[in-house]
Design a protein around this motif. Structure first.
Motif, short mmCIF file in Angstrom:
data_model
loop_
_atom_site.label_atom_id
_atom_site.label_comp_id
_atom_site.label_asym_id
_atom_site.label_seq_id
_atom_site.Cartn_x
_atom_site.Cartn_y
_atom_site.Cartn_z
N SER A 94 1.19 27.03 -4.30
CA SER A 94 2.12 25.93 -4.56
C SER A 94 2.30 25.02 -3.37
CB SER A 94 3.48 26.50 -4.98
OG SER A 94 4.07 27.16 -3.89
N GLY A 95 1.81 25.42 -2.21
CA GLY A 95 1.98 24.58 -1.03
C GLY A 95 3.35 24.78 -0.42
N GLY A 96 3.70 23.88 0.49
CA GLY A 96 4.99 24.01 1.14
C GLY A 96 4.90 24.73 2.47
N ARG A 155 15.33 33.11 -1.27
CA ARG A 155 15.87 32.15 -0.34
C ARG A 155 14.77 31.21 0.15
NH1 ARG A 155 15.36 31.34 4.46
NH2 ARG A 155 14.46 33.36 4.99
N PHE A 181 12.37 14.35 -1.92
CA PHE A 181 11.54 15.55 -1.93
C PHE A 181 10.14 15.28 -1.38
CE2 PHE A 181 15.00 16.83 -4.40
CZ PHE A 181 15.02 18.22 -4.41
N ASN A 227 6.18 22.44 -9.35
CA ASN A 227 6.11 23.83 -8.87
C ASN A 227 6.98 24.05 -7.65
OD1 ASN A 227 4.77 23.02 -6.58
ND2 ASN A 227 2.79 23.86 -7.17
N GLY A 228 7.81 23.06 -7.33
CA GLY A 228 8.68 23.22 -6.17
C GLY A 228 8.16 22.46 -4.96
N MET A 229 6.87 22.17 -4.95
CA MET A 229 6.27 21.46 -3.83
C MET A 229 5.42 20.27 -4.28
SD MET A 229 7.22 22.05 -1.05
CE MET A 229 6.19 20.90 -0.16
N ARG A 248 23.19 31.90 7.21
CA ARG A 248 21.86 32.15 7.75
C ARG A 248 21.91 32.79 9.11
NH1 ARG A 248 18.83 28.29 5.45
NH2 ARG A 248 17.98 27.51 7.36
N ILE A 272 18.80 24.91 -6.09
CA ILE A 272 17.86 24.16 -5.24
C ILE A 272 18.44 22.80 -4.84
CG2 ILE A 272 15.59 23.09 -5.16
CD1 ILE A 272 14.63 25.53 -6.84
N PHE A 327 21.56 23.38 -2.71
CA PHE A 327 21.22 23.76 -1.34
C PHE A 327 20.84 22.52 -0.52
CE2 PHE A 327 17.91 25.04 1.74
CZ PHE A 327 18.67 25.88 2.52
N THR A 383 11.95 30.47 -1.40
CA THR A 383 11.56 29.57 -2.49
C THR A 383 12.54 28.41 -2.60
OG1 THR A 383 10.65 31.46 -3.68
CG2 THR A 383 11.05 29.47 -4.97
N THR A 384 13.83 28.72 -2.51
CA THR A 384 14.85 27.68 -2.60
C THR A 384 14.68 26.66 -1.48
OG1 THR A 384 16.38 29.32 -3.49
CG2 THR A 384 17.33 27.27 -2.70
N ALA A 385 14.53 27.14 -0.25
CA ALA A 385 14.43 26.23 0.88
C ALA A 385 13.17 25.39 0.80
CB ALA A 385 14.46 27.03 2.19
N ILE A 386 12.08 25.98 0.34
CA ILE A 386 10.84 25.22 0.25
C ILE A 386 10.94 24.16 -0.84
CG2 ILE A 386 8.42 25.41 -0.46
CD1 ILE A 386 8.10 27.68 1.38
N ALA A 387 11.51 24.54 -1.98
CA ALA A 387 11.65 23.56 -3.07
C ALA A 387 12.64 22.46 -2.69
CB ALA A 387 12.09 24.26 -4.34
N ALA A 388 13.66 22.81 -1.93
CA ALA A 388 14.63 21.79 -1.52
C ALA A 388 14.05 20.91 -0.42
CB ALA A 388 15.92 22.45 -1.04
N GLY A 389 12.97 21.36 0.19
CA GLY A 389 12.33 20.57 1.23
C GLY A 389 13.04 20.64 2.57
N LYS A 390 14.06 21.49 2.64
CA LYS A 390 14.84 21.59 3.88
C LYS A 390 15.43 22.98 3.98
CE LYS A 390 16.55 17.15 5.36
NZ LYS A 390 16.01 16.09 4.49
N GLY A 391 15.74 23.36 5.21
CA GLY A 391 16.52 24.58 5.39
C GLY A 391 15.72 25.86 5.54
N ALA A 392 14.39 25.76 5.64
CA ALA A 392 13.61 26.97 5.90
C ALA A 392 13.65 27.26 7.40
CB ALA A 392 12.18 26.79 5.43
#
Lengths: 287, 430, 296
Positions: free
Chosen positions: B109-111, B81, B20, C41-43, A226, A132, A135, B83-92
């Motif tokens: 969890s939001g996002g 993928r 974040f 939780n990631g967010m 991507r 995470i 990335f 989940t990763t992008a959402i948690a990183a706050g970028k790249g979705a």
């Protein structure tokens, strides 16, 4: 009936040798079979794939599977991506890891043990969640959809350094290095002229594992790449899973084709493992 | 040393809060004249369907300046993928597909963008979309965060020829007890070699979701107690136990080769799944059995959904992309033509109720022996009760499956499995 | 000047690792260390919870403990056992008189080439109830088929079979490379003195191979404790209960994945990472001590 002419000892010896070959080759079938099976499935149509007994021989679906594969993926472009990344990863890793492994094996310097243990310890950190923040960094660097994140961060990796250190420890004699130094050869030159040639078997092992590891890297490539055209082979093939109107055989065809470069790489490197200058043959020992 | 760690933590905290945190964005309107590219991240077959939609004349005339790209991946990989992008706050990507099994997690969890707010006003847009599916993607305080694009009302699939041979009628099984009774008749040794070569179903594991709404919501009661009311869950454990004890299941692992083959060889006579399974049967699981498979209400008219896809817009997407992304989602989910294309291409059952009255729904389906199967799917879809999901649903479900399988293999009694699962979930959610 | 070069060179040689680690590794690792003291939780907003995650793991987390036991067991029968096979195999494959050794070397190495995705398919076939090769062979022998993944007791053996199959070739290659650095004269002179085959193996080869053994086994411990792909593939990916029936194949990394990616508890997940890290380090250090004993 065995002829009486041979002595009891030779008879026993012959029997044990036959047994050894039987076991060695018999067991090797278990190792080859799944590999072979990928190729069998690659030639079969979905309709005649699931059967009792399982299909052992090639089918007639080659053309179909191949064209279905090409219809669904820019397959050769994906192969090119995988090859490019793996080649870059292999060359850079061989270079940087040999260099560092050499330093740890043959030099005395302050903090050597601590630094080496530090490197080793990084291997023990599970990297699953690290993806995470990693990335996120790749987004900052603007490195998404590029090859950089897939080989630069691992160019000098703990595994390779460890391997090269263990190997160079015992295979590069200190006298040789000292002799080179007396001749006035600089440290960098020693690395190239003395160490690399002596390290062939270990370089071969590291080369194989780096190439294969890079080729099969899935999760890293998944989040970084991507775009269908940017995909590497594992990501591309996995994107076909769950697509109902594609023939399963097409995925197996892709898998089979993607194994060929790995096989070539292995055959190329495995020759080097055995053909070392210092290598002593172990003639007799294993008989 | 301690102060160093403290300093380090403070630094990390600072760094992470600044990195974040998402900023508030200003709201504009979609401008159809400015060119824009929208990327849709998804899995499986979705590209096949949506590509056909965005290449249709109607879409092109309505959104001449919108280019849609697709990035597809394997089912699990896609969600990892995301989940990763959402948690990183970028790249979705601008539009992200979410399978129903993951929806609870993302709802909680939001996002993802709250689509009921302005300027999206999803509430108006979803008024013709199947209610239960919308409720699964609605937070406790009423925010809609994803729109159902296809749904999967669960039915019982069965082989007509095998039912006829056994002299049973599977078109209207009234209860699970009756199902088991019928199942015994369907379990036969056809060639008389002492080995059973026809079973009622693949495994009791494929049954547990049916009486529990497909496991969508309903894990907690009003007071937040998990696996309550107890009777509801105990009944399910008893059901799977009875099925196994009756010996009417072939005991096959889902998605294994044997399991897949059992639907064409006639090893199993019934199967419980979502509407999409019909498409899988028709196109690749059992294409040659055309005309023999049928669909019916599950025993006791149990209502559940198994499968379904949602479309969402990640919160991190800039607003000038959110607006066209929303237009795309609206088109895919509420345009009848788009829904029908998706249905025809990949058998994903429409979520839009207005086309439940379309003549297409009345057409006999050749694969199902000219049965009007779609009518049944639609009928069930409209009846499935609404239920809201919670952030602990995934945990409850994961632990619950262990309870179910342990009862099936006889490793735990019904009571013990229930108690253990309840305790484990409670231990997790504090 | 020369002396100086010899002093600086090693630092220069090892600097790439540290530069790369500083750029790419430091932030992710520090971030996960930081997360292990939080709830996230990631967010949501990151909430500091002190040692709570660690206390929960140690005192109340039955899944974590189960995953550790599973992982240890799989480490033993899946990752470590194979060294006993791989080492003699390497010695045999090194022998010049062995016919077809090129072929055999390649054969044993093939599984290592095969990617995770294709292994998923292959083992789906091999372990399948009715169509699988294993059960087919058992049927030929008149034995009942094994329900590999519907019985808790056979889940771990199945994973171990895959692990052995996949990694024996790799370990063999490692030992094969190690054997190349042993001078032939050493063995020749031992033979002249009348040492038998087994004596040569145990008293000459084995001690000289200790550095390679140390390397190969350490790796097996480090990666074996982080077992993920093979177990996840065989126990049904991510759709069912974590680690398959009765969580019998739940390894610590699958648990970590479940907690983080499925259940959205990144704080607890990070704590799992760091506890596992400490366990791996202590296991490796212990093993190192044993090897050092043996070397003296």
């Amino acid at each position: 009936m065995v002829k009486r002419r041979s002595s009891g000892h030779t008879l026993l010896w012959k029997a044990s040798r036959t047994l050894k070959y039987l076991v060695l080759f018999g067991v090797s079938l278990i190792f080859i079979y799944p590999f072979y099976y990928v190729f069998v499935l690659a030639t079969r149509e979905r309709a005649n794939m699931f059967k009792v007994p399982p299909p052992f021989w090639f089918g007639h679906g080659i053309g179909n599977n191949y064209s279905s594969l090409l219809k669904n993926l820019p397959f050769w472009r994906n192969m090119l991506n995988s090859t490019g990344i793996a080649v870059l990863a292999t060359f850079t890793t061989l270079f940087f890891c040999t260099m560092a492994g050499f330093a740890f094996a043959k030099y005395k310097f302050k903090g050597k043990n601590f630094l080496f243990n530090f490197i080793l310890a990084t291997l023990a950190i599970p990297q699953l969640l690290g993806i995470i923040p990693f990335f996120k960094m790749m987004v900052w660097f603007n490195w998404l959809n590029t090859w950089f994140p897939l080989f630069i961060p691992t160019m000098a990796n703990a595994f390779g350094i460890f391997l090269m250190r263990q190997y160079l420890n015992s295979s590069v004699p200190l006298d040789l290095l000292d002799a080179a130094r007396i001749d006035g050869i600089g440290e960098f030159k020693i690395l190239f002229k003395v160490v690399f040639p002596l390290a062939k078997p270990a370089l071969a092992v590291l080369g194989i594992s780096t190439f294969i590891g890079s080729w099969n890297n899935f999760f890293g490539a998944l989040v970084i790449l991507r775009d269908k055209r940017a995909y590497t082979i594992p990501v591309a093939l996995s994107s076909l899973l769950g697509v109902h109107n594609i023939d399963f055989g097409a995925i197996m065809m892709g898998t089979a084709l993607s194994l060929v470069p790995l096989l070539v790489i292995f055959l190329f490197f495995s020759k080097k493992i055995i053909s070392n200058l210092l290598a002593g043959s172990l003639k007799g020992v294993a008989r | 040393m301690k102060s160093l760690i403290g300093l380090l933590l403070a630094f990390m905290l600072l760094l992470s809060t600044s990195l974040f945190a998402g900023g508030k964005q200003e709201v504009k309107k979609y401008d159809p004249d400015s060119p824009v590219t929208i990327t849709l991240g998804g899995y499986g077959d979705l590209e096949t369907a949506y590509k056909a939609v965005v290449e249709s004349k109607d879409f092109k005339s309505k959104y001449p300046n919108m280019k849609v790209k697709f990035v597809m991946n394997d089912f699990a990989a896609h969600h990892d993928r995301l989940t990763t992008a959402i948690a990183a706050g970028k790249g979705a990507f601008e539009v992200e597909a979410i399978e129903i099994g993951y929806i609870a997690k993302f709802v909680a969890s939001g996002g993802l963008t709250n689509l009921s707010g302005s300027p999206f006003n999803a509430k108006a847009a979803v008024k013709n979309i199947v209610k239960y599916a919308v409720s699964n993607a609605t937070t406790k305080d009423g925010k809609i965060i994803a729109i159902p694009v296809d749904i999967a009302p669960a039915v019982m699939f069965y082989r007509k020829s095998l039912a006829d041979k056994a002299g049973v009628d599977l078109s209207g099984v009234k209860s699970w007890d009756e199902y088991i009774k019928t199942g015994r008749k369907l379990t036969v040794d056809k060639n008389g070699d002492g080995k059973i070569d026809q079973y009622a179903l693949t495994s009791p594991e494929s049954v547990w979701e049916i009486p529990l709404n497909g496991g969508k919501g309903g894990w907690f009661d009003k007071n937040g107690n998990v696996l309550e009311p107890k009777e509801r869950f105990i009944n399910v454990l008893n059901l799977v136990k009875k099925i196994r004890e009756a010996g009417i299941d072939a005991d096959l692992d889902a998605w294994s080769q044997s399991w897949l083959a059992s639907f064409k060889t006639g090893l199993v006579a019934t199967h419980f799944s979502g509407a999409w399974w019909g498409g899988a049967l028709r196109t690749w699981v059992a294409p040659k059995e055309k005309g023999d498979w049928r669909v019916a209400y599950p025993p006791g008219k149990a209502l559940a959904s198994i499968g379904g896809t949602y479309l969402s817009i990640p919160e991190q997407i800039p607003v000038d992309k959110k607006l066209p992304a929303w237009e795309l989602i609206k088109y895919l989910t509420t345009n009848p033509a788009a829904q029908l294309i998706t249905f025809k291409k990949i058998d994903a059952f429409p979520s839009l109720t207005t086309i439940f009255n379309d003549p297409v729904m009345d057409e006999p389906v050749a694969y199902f022996g000219n049965q009007k199967a779609r009518k049944l799917f639609a009928e069930i879809a409209l009846k499935i009760p609404e239920s809201s999901v919670s952030k602990y649903d995934v945990i409850a479900r994961d632990i619950w499956i262990t309870a179910v399988t342990n009862v099936i293999i006889g490793k735990a009694s019904v009571e013990a499995a229930y108690d253990k699962a309840k305790k484990q979930i409670e231990n997790r959610i504090q | 000047m020369k002396m100086n070069q010899q002093k600086i060179a090693p630092y220069l040689f090892i600097s790439p690792f540290f530069i790369l680690f500083f750029i790419f590794g430091a932030f992710p690792n520090l971030f996960s260390l930081f997360l292990s003291f939080t709830r996230w939780n990631g967010m949501s907003k990151i909430e500091f919870v002190g040692l709570k995650n660690f206390i929960y793991l140690i005192t109340r987390d039955d899944f974590f403990w189960k995953s550790l036991t599973n992982t240890f067991f799989l480490l033993l029968i899946g990752s470590l056992l194979q060294h006993i096979i791989a080492l003699p195999l390497a010695v045999m494959l090194d022998s010049k008189v062995l016919k077809g050794r090129e072929f055999l070397r390649t054969a044993y190495f093939l599984p290592y080439i095969t990617s995770t995705v294709s292994i998923a398919f292959l083992f789906g076939y091999l372990f399948d109830r009715n169509f699988g090769l294993f059960n087919y062979l058992m049927g030929l022998a008149g034995l009942p088929g094994i329900k590999w993944f519907s019985e808790p007791s056979t889940v771990k053996p199945a994973i171990a079979i895959l692990l052995n199959w996949r990694w024996i070739g790799w370990n063999t290659i490692l030992y094969l490379a190690g054997l190349q650095s042993i001078p032939e004269e050493l063995i020749e002179s031992a033979r002249v003195e009348g040492a038998g085959r087994y004596a040569i193996f145990f008293f000459i080869l084995l001690p000289l191979l200790l550095p390679v053994i140390f390397f190969a086994v350490s790796l097996s411990i480090i990666f074996g404790m982080q077992l993920f792909d093979e177990a996840l593939i065989l126990t049904g990916g991510t759709r069912g209960n974590p680690g398959g029936v009765d969580n019998a194949g739940l390894t610590t990394l699958i648990y970590l994945y479940t907690v983080g990616f499925r259940w959205g508890k990144f704080g607890l997940g990070s704590a799992v990472s760091w506890v596992l890290f400490l366990i791996i380090i202590s296991a490796t250090v212990t093993f190192k001590k044993i090897i050092e004993r043996l070397q003296h």
